[in-house]
Structures are given as C-alpha cells and as structure tokens.
Design a protein around this motif. Structure first.
Motif, PDB file in Angstrom:
ATOM      1  N   PHE A  31      45.747  52.059  73.810  1.00 32.29           N
ATOM      2  CA  PHE A  31      47.059  51.693  74.346  1.00 32.29           C
ATOM      3  C   PHE A  31      47.787  52.965  74.752  1.00 32.29           C
ATOM      4  N   ARG A  32      48.278  52.985  75.983  1.00 32.44           N
ATOM      5  CA  ARG A  32      48.948  54.173  76.517  1.00 32.44           C
ATOM      6  C   ARG A  32      50.444  53.958  76.618  1.00 32.44           C
ATOM      7  N   VAL A  33      51.198  54.913  76.090  1.00 34.91           N
ATOM      8  CA  VAL A  33      52.658  54.919  76.205  1.00 34.91           C
ATOM      9  C   VAL A  33      53.025  55.982  77.238  1.00 34.91           C
ATOM     10  N   PRO A  34      53.512  55.579  78.405  1.00 35.62           N
ATOM     11  CA  PRO A  34      53.890  56.558  79.435  1.00 35.62           C
ATOM     12  C   PRO A  34      55.088  57.405  78.990  1.00 35.62           C
ATOM     13  N   ASP A  35      55.226  58.582  79.573  1.00 31.15           N
ATOM     14  CA  ASP A  35      56.372  59.435  79.284  1.00 31.15           C
ATOM     15  C   ASP A  35      57.673  58.692  79.582  1.00 31.15           C
ATOM     16  N   GLY A  36      58.659  58.872  78.718  1.00 32.92           N
ATOM     17  CA  GLY A  36      59.982  58.294  78.945  1.00 32.92           C
ATOM     18  C   GLY A  36      60.095  56.820  78.633  1.00 32.92           C
ATOM     19  N   SER A  37      59.085  56.246  77.969  1.00 35.38           N
ATOM     20  CA  SER A  37      59.125  54.805  77.676  1.00 35.38           C
ATOM     21  C   SER A  37      60.155  54.486  76.599  1.00 35.38           C
ATOM     22  N   SER A  80      61.861  48.862  74.304  1.00 31.89           N
ATOM     23  CA  SER A  80      61.761  47.578  74.997  1.00 31.89           C
ATOM     24  C   SER A  80      60.565  47.548  75.948  1.00 31.89           C
ATOM     25  N   SER A  81      60.372  48.622  76.717  1.00 32.27           N
ATOM     26  CA  SER A  81      59.259  48.638  77.669  1.00 32.27           C
ATOM     27  C   SER A  81      57.924  48.696  76.942  1.00 32.27           C
ATOM     28  N   VAL A  82      57.866  49.417  75.823  1.00 34.50           N
ATOM     29  CA  VAL A  82      56.631  49.490  75.037  1.00 34.50           C
ATOM     30  C   VAL A  82      56.319  48.128  74.425  1.00 34.50           C
ATOM     31  N   ALA A  83      57.333  47.460  73.898  1.00 34.97           N
ATOM     32  CA  ALA A  83      57.126  46.135  73.298  1.00 34.97           C
ATOM     33  C   ALA A  83      56.604  45.150  74.344  1.00 34.97           C
ATOM     34  N   LEU A 132      62.960  43.601  67.305  1.00 37.69           N
ATOM     35  CA  LEU A 132      63.916  43.322  66.233  1.00 37.69           C
ATOM     36  C   LEU A 132      63.460  43.956  64.924  1.00 37.69           C
ATOM     37  N   ARG A 133      62.207  43.729  64.567  1.00 37.99           N
ATOM     38  CA  ARG A 133      61.692  44.279  63.306  1.00 37.99           C
ATOM     39  C   ARG A 133      61.629  45.808  63.350  1.00 37.99           C
ATOM     40  N   ALA A 134      61.241  46.369  64.507  1.00 41.06           N
ATOM     41  CA  ALA A 134      61.137  47.825  64.619  1.00 41.06           C
ATOM     42  C   ALA A 134      62.496  48.488  64.441  1.00 41.06           C
ATOM     43  N   GLY A 141      64.444  54.329  62.124  1.00 42.78           N
ATOM     44  CA  GLY A 141      64.907  55.234  63.169  1.00 42.78           C
ATOM     45  C   GLY A 141      63.810  55.972  63.910  1.00 42.78           C
ATOM     46  N   SER A 142      62.552  55.713  63.595  1.00 44.34           N
ATOM     47  CA  SER A 142      61.444  56.393  64.272  1.00 44.34           C
ATOM     48  C   SER A 142      61.367  55.961  65.735  1.00 44.34           C
ATOM     49  N   LYS A 143      60.927  56.872  66.606  1.00 42.62           N
ATOM     50  CA  LYS A 143      60.835  56.587  68.024  1.00 42.62           C
ATOM     51  C   LYS A 143      59.380  56.656  68.484  1.00 42.62           C
TER      52      LYS A 143
END
Length: 325
Positions: A41-47, A50-53, A70-72, A78-80
């Motif tokens: 699974f790839r997370v693009p820069d600046g995601s 909401s966009s990742v979910a 909601l759970r996150a 507070g983790s990103k």
C-alpha cells in the motif's frame, strides 16, 4: 425508595449503551480486516488521513473509511500517516494498518548495478523493473556508479538514472582530487576510460592497483594496451561475447580495439566501480608491463617479454590439462 429505583433504570440503560458502543468501537479497531493476502500500500506525499482512509477502503484493506478515520482520530494518539510504501499483512486490523502507516516499517525497494555492468545492461535492468515508470535512453557508458539504489514504486526511470549519474560524478570528483603523482591519466574522463578497462580485466580486488599500474606503464611507454575487453566492446556494447575472440576481431581497426591502436580507447567500455577509479588515480608503483591469467582467478605479472612468455606457457599447460582445447 421506590422512585429511586425508577431513577436508576435510565442510568443503567445509558451505561449499558455506552459500554456497548465502547465495545463496538474498540472491537472494530482490533478485529481482523478484509485483506485475504499481503498487499503493498502506497501513501503519496502530502496525503491526509481522509485521503488515505478512502484509498485503503478502495483497495480493500479496510471495510469502512469513515470508521477508520473516527477510530484513528480517537485512538491514534495524535500519530500521523507517513508517505511511503508499506506491506499490509493478510487480515490486518485497523489498528495494525494505522500502526504500520504511522511507523517506520516502510517497504524499501532497491535496484543494484554491479561493478562492471555496461550501460546497455543497466538500461535493460531498469526497463524490466515493473515498479518504475517512463522511458529512458541507454545512459552514456561510464556515467553510472555501480551501487545499490533505493527506488520508489512509480518513480521515473530517468530520476533513477539521474541519481546514479550524480553518484558517479561525486565519486569521480573525490577520487580525482586524491590522485597520486604516478597517475598517467590526464583528465577525469581518461580516469573513467582506464578504470573501465581495469574493471573488465580483473575481478580480483587485490589486483586492481597492480593492473592499473601495468596499464599506466603501457600508456606512459606508448605501448598498445592489448586488453581483450576493448575488442569485445564494439561487438556487444559490453555484454559477454559468449565465445572465443576471432582473429579477425583482434585485427579489427576501430576506436576501441587496443590491439590495433596505442593509448586509450575513445570512451569507457563499462561502468567502473569506485575501487577501479581509485586504482587508476593511485596505481601501484611497479615496473610490470605484461600479465596473463594464472589459473586461480588472478594474473601472473611480468616485467619482461621473456618472463611473460614463460607465464603464457604455464597458462596454456593449465588450460590443456583442464580440457579447454
């Protein structure tokens, strides 16, 4: 007394409802997810979260983007999420997915260019890599520094080549600055050319400076280098020949064949490693002018033609006993 009991009933009902909600809320965070097999699974820069979910739900890693967000936000401390590529295991819970995407377990991918790999083969290796994108031309010979490079899924091949070439420029500049007084090469380009011959002539690290010293002596004396790889390069662009060199190829006149010309060929014949560049900028202080294989993976060196002819006779005897001819 009787009324007090009636007052406790709504409280108990509300508490039960809250406990039920908390059990659902926490249980949904830790219950196994829908992935049936491991997935990248790839997370693009600046995601954003909401966009990742939304991307996780679209790719089948979670069942609900809304529930995940909601759970996150409540349980994520507070983790990103971080940019990168991650390996999500089969059945990963939302908690596992979130921990991976906010942790340091980024999926790392590499491409390796071995020492002495010619540019045509670097080109083929990059073009065959399905993680990379875009077209490239065959890089200039000698412009790529052999090493292992980290790549990202979807990264352009041109960007990877640019990193490899930047690494070569830096390595060459550093080794050129450290060159010794006995270096025969007159420019960084000449250093790359001679280093490419040294790289092809010996795979034995302990011999590099001696081979560099031998060829430096030959250049200094105006002798022909007589390096077999320079015969092969115009034929295969550096790929293995796969057969013995023909007499007609030994006699061929071109800008690379050092059997029919004195001095260095017009360009590199492969991408030399840093150690070979260091060898030609600081060659061994030696009087040797000749070498031949010694049967052990290395070479027998000689100062005179008579010594060399004796070494050649030994090599032919070894090859005959081995059944080479």
């Amino acid at each position: 007394m009787f009324g007090s009991r009636r007052g406790r009933k709504p409280f108990i009902a509300a508490a039960a409802l809250l406990l039920g909600f908390m059990a659902w809320f926490l249980g949904g965070w830790y219950v196994s997810g829908p992935l049936v097999k491991e997935a990248a699974f790839r997370v693009p820069d600046g995601s954003s979260l909401s966009s990742v979910a939304a991307k996780l739900e679209a790719e089948g890693a979670i069942s609900s983007a809304t529930a995940f967000k909601l759970r996150a936000r409540v349980l994520g401390m507070g983790s990103k999420v971080k940019a990168g590529e991650f390996a999500l295991p089969a059945g990963a819970s939302m908690a596992q997915v979130f921990r991976l995407l906010t942790g340091d377990e980024v999926l790392r991918r590499f491409v390796t260019v071995p020492e002495g790999m010619p540019s045509i083969m670097v080109y083929e290796r990059l073009m065959a890599n399905p993680l990379l994108s875009g077209e490239i031309a065959v890089p200039a010979e000698g412009s790529i520094l052999p090493d292992t490079y980290e790549i990202q899924r979807g990264e352009s091949r041109q960007a990877v080549v640019a990193r490899m070439q930047a690494a070569m420029k830096q390595a060459l500049a550093e080794e050129w600055a450290k060159r010794g007084k006995n270096a025969v090469v007159q420019s960084p380009q000449e250093a790359i050319i001679l280093a490419s011959i040294v790289e092809k002539e010996t795979g034995k690290a302990s011999e590099r400076t001696m081979v560099a010293g031998l060829y430096s002596n030959r250049v200094r004396e105006g002798m022909r280098l007589q390096a077999d790889p320079t015969i092969i390069y115009p034929i295969t662009k550096g790929k293995p020949l796969g057969r013995r060199i023909l007499q007609s190829e030994i006699r061929a006149v071109n800008d690379y064949n050092t059997y029919t010309m004195a001095g260095l060929p017009k360009g590199p014949i492969t991408n030399p490693g840093r150690d070979s560049i260091a060898a030609v900028t600081n060659p061994a202080d030696t009087d040797v002018l000749y070498m031949v294989a010694d049967g052990s993976g290395g070479h027998a060196f000689a100062k005179t033609l008579d010594e060399h002819n004796a070494n050649v006779a030994k090599w032919f005897k070894i090859r005959k006993e081995r059944g080479d001819f």
